[in-house]
Each structure stands twice: as structure tokens, then as C-alpha cells.
Design a protein around this motif. Structure first.
Motif, PDB file in Angstrom:
ATOM      1  N   UNK A 137      -0.793  -0.826   3.270  1.00 26.98           N
ATOM      2  CA  UNK A 137      -1.403   0.223   3.665  1.00 26.98           C
ATOM      3  C   UNK A 137      -0.443   1.602   3.866  1.00 26.98           C
ATOM      4  N   UNK A 145      -2.818   6.679  -5.312  1.00 26.30           N
ATOM      5  CA  UNK A 145      -4.043   5.953  -5.803  1.00 26.30           C
ATOM      6  C   UNK A 145      -5.364   6.978  -5.617  1.00 26.30           C
ATOM      7  N   UNK A 174      -6.214  -7.493  -1.359  1.00 26.73           N
ATOM      8  CA  UNK A 174      -7.255  -7.231  -0.290  1.00 26.73           C
ATOM      9  C   UNK A 174      -7.415  -5.876  -0.149  1.00 26.73           C
ATOM     10  N   UNK A 175      -6.235  -5.096   0.310  1.00 29.09           N
ATOM     11  CA  UNK A 175      -6.305  -3.500   0.390  1.00 29.09           C
ATOM     12  C   UNK A 175      -6.750  -2.866  -0.814  1.00 29.09           C
ATOM     13  N   UNK A 176      -6.209  -3.386  -2.229  1.00 32.95           N
ATOM     14  CA  UNK A 176      -6.812  -2.603  -3.299  1.00 32.95           C
ATOM     15  C   UNK A 176      -7.987  -3.371  -4.086  1.00 32.95           C
ATOM     16  N   UNK A 177      -8.938  -3.868  -3.430  1.00 32.15           N
ATOM     17  CA  UNK A 177      -9.846  -4.692  -4.196  1.00 32.15           C
ATOM     18  C   UNK A 177     -10.675  -4.191  -5.005  1.00 32.15           C
ATOM     19  N   UNK A 178     -10.918  -2.772  -5.151  1.00 35.40           N
ATOM     20  CA  UNK A 178     -11.633  -2.075  -6.071  1.00 35.40           C
ATOM     21  C   UNK A 178     -10.973  -1.944  -7.285  1.00 35.40           C
ATOM     22  N   UNK A 179      -9.664  -2.325  -7.501  1.00 33.84           N
ATOM     23  CA  UNK A 179      -8.838  -1.776  -8.512  1.00 33.84           C
ATOM     24  C   UNK A 179      -8.077  -3.171  -9.205  1.00 33.84           C
TER      25      UNK A 179
END
Lengths: 205, 117
Positions: A137, A145, A174-179
């Protein structure tokens, strides 16, 4: 390159050249990753790796041709200076640099960040390198991003340094779970094949 | 007691400013040594411009750049970017300070605790 290889190249699929920026905070392993790609695909190495932050202070561009199965894509990989919100020359003194060297490095580092940011408008894709031993984070990661997404630039999050015992690539996922997140060790080469597959898939549509 | 000045800006004030005015305001205040607290979030483009301008303004002795801290709004599901840069920028908290001005900073789900350096 033989005549046969040249002829084969004419029939290969994919765009001619795709500019891909290697982005991230200082000392996350951007140049190590770029050098690994250069070694794996017989290109010229990008630059020196150092424990002193801001070793790369100017973007370095190399052509790297990646082949996955029958598909081959020629990438212009640009290793960019580490993005940061602050530079203090006194930090470099801790690594044994003289005051003069440290001040020069700091000044060049600030110019490098500006150049790297300007390049965001010129690239067709990005590898956002994240140190998986650190908290993902990080404001630099998040801003980078967010910017790429706002500009519709495709990117892959590279969770680097998975060879280290304290690495937590799942935290990056987990932090960038959309990518698309690919955990690798640029140092040992672990999982690099997964990254190459993702690059061809994401950047050569 | 530290002499650091805090400026807290309501969302409505932020909305009256252009992107360039926000960037110029943040950099000017940071160079003066002030901490700016925004209600809501800045867009990734504005944050990138702030980083770029901060780097252009770094001098070797006085101004070292900025620290940026964002508390995202509470939303269910999704990764951090969706939370931080969701469609709405009117929730959350953004703190921008001169680099190193804050000694300690703790982020909760909906608050930031700041300790001056």
C-alpha cells in the motif's frame, strides 16, 4: 540471423514494436528485472544494479523480442528511474558517497523522476514492479496504477523478490486484486516464464 | 511545540480549484513547511502532477519533496485502487506534508493520526 529466420519473422503475429515502461519505487528491482529479460532473450543489458537508491537516473531503452509458442512480440522495454515523492541527498551519505557525489545523485534523481513521469504518456503498456517484502500500500504504487488505469494503459503488477524469505506475494495480490499480478524473482529467474506469457497476452492483443 | 502549520480544506473549496491550482497550492504550502489536509481524495493525475512538481522544486538543502498519505473511503470488496480511486473522490482523507515533517503517522479505517517531527 539467417535468411530463413528473417522470412519466418515476416509471418510472425503481433505488433511490430510495443513500448513498455518498467515502473516502480526506487530499489524494487526494476533494473534487475530488465536485465533478466535482456539475458533471457539475448538483448543488451540495461544497466548496473546497486544497493544505493536511484542508481538508474535516466530511462534506458532496449529492444527485447519475446517468443511464446508460435507468437513472437518485439518490445521496446524502457527501464525508468524509480518514482519517489522525496529525495534527500543526505540519505546517500549513508552509503559512503561523498557530499558532492550525493548532491549530484540527488539532483539527477529528481530529474529522472520527472522524465519517468513524462514517459507515462508515451508508453503502450507498463510493468509496475512492487517489492513483495514491503507493504504494497505504497503511495507511489497506488498513484502509478491509478494513473495507468485512468489513461487506459494496460499494465501488469510484478511482485518481485519472491526469493527472499520475508516476501509476501499474496499481500500484493490482495492489494491489487483487480489486476494481473505475477510474482517473480528477477534475481533467480523464478516464474519469469509466467511474466513473459502475461506480457504477450496483455500487451500484444 | 512544533511551529508546523496545518491547513484543512473542505471538499467544496477543492472543487472550486482547477487541477493546476491544486498542484500549485500544495507545492507552495509544502515549501512553506505547511501540512495540507484535504477532505476527500485527489485524482491520480493530480497526485502525479504533485509528484512531478515536487521533484522539480527539490533543492538540496530546504525542500526535499513531499509525503502523501491517503485514507480510502470505506467500501465493500475490490482492491485498493478501486477503494482509493473509485468513481467518487469526495470521501476519504488526503494528507500532504513536506517530506519528513511528520514523525509518525497511523492510518485507521477512517482516520489518520499525525505526530509532528
Amino acid at each position: 540471423m539467417s535468411i530463413l529466420e528473417k522470412l519466418m519473422g515476416l509471418f510472425r503475429s503481433g505488433p511490430k514494436e510495443v513500448d513498455i515502461g518498467v515502473y516502480g519505487a526506487p530499489n524494487v528491482g526494476k533494473t534487475t528485472l530488465a536485465n533478466r529479460m535482456a539475458r533471457d532473450w539475448e538483448a543488451k543489458e540495461f544497466g548496473r544494479v546497486s544497493r544505493v537508491p536511484h542508481e538508474t537516473r535516466k530511462p534506458v531503452r532496449r529492444e527485447v523480442e519475446i517468443s511464446i509458442g508460435s507468437k513472437s512480440v518485439r518490445f521496446n522495454i524502457v527501464d525508468t528511474p524509480g518514482i519517489t515523492t522525496k529525495v534527500d541527498y543526505r540519505k546517500f551519505l549513508e552509503y559512503g558517497l561523498s557530499v558532492e557525489e550525493a548532491k549530484r545523485r540527488a539532483k539527477e534523481a529528481t530529474r529522472g523522476v520527472v522524465e519517468a513521469i513524462k514517459m507515462l504518456k508515451k508508453i503502450q503498456g507498463a510493468l509496475v514492479v512492487v517489492d513483495s517484502t514491503r507493504d504494497p500500500y505504497d503511495q507511489v504504487n497506488i498513484t502509478l496504477i491509478g494513473n495507468l488505469e485512468a489513461n487506459d494503459v494496460p499494465f501488469i503488477v510484478v511482485a518481485n523478490k519472491i526469493d527472499l524469505p520475508e516476501a509476501d506475494p499474496e499481500a500484493v495480490r490482495d492489494a491489487f486484486s483487480d489486476y494481473t499480478v505475477v510474482p517473480v524473482s528477477a534475481k533467480t529467474g523464478r516464474n519469469m516464464n509466467k511474466l513473459y506469457e502475461a506480457m504477450v497476452r496483455e500487451f500484444a492483443r | 511545540m512544533s511551529g508546523i502549520k496545518f491547513e484543512v480544506m473542505a471538499r467544496s473549496a477543492l472543487e472550486r480549484m482547477s487541477e493546476d491550482e491544486v498542484v500549485e497550492y500544495v507545492i507552495r504550502r509544502a515549501k512553506e513547511g505547511s501540512v495540507v489536509v484535504f477532505e476527500g481524495q485527489l485524482s491520480p493525475q493530480v497526485l502525479t502532477k504533485i509528484i512531478e512538481e515536487a521533484m522539480k522544486n527539490v533543492d538540496l538543502e530546504e525542500f526535499k519533496g513531499v509525503d502523501i498519505h491517503v485514507v480510502p473511503p470505506k467500501t465493500a470488496g475490490g482492491g485498493i485502487i478501486k477503494k482509493i480511486f473509485g468513481r467518487k473522490f469526495d470521501t476519504g482523507i488526503t494528507v500532504i506534508s513536506p517530506a519528513g515533517a511528520l514523525k509518525d503517522l497511523k492510518k485507521g479505517e477512517d482516520y489518520i493520526s499525525l505526530k509532528l517531527g
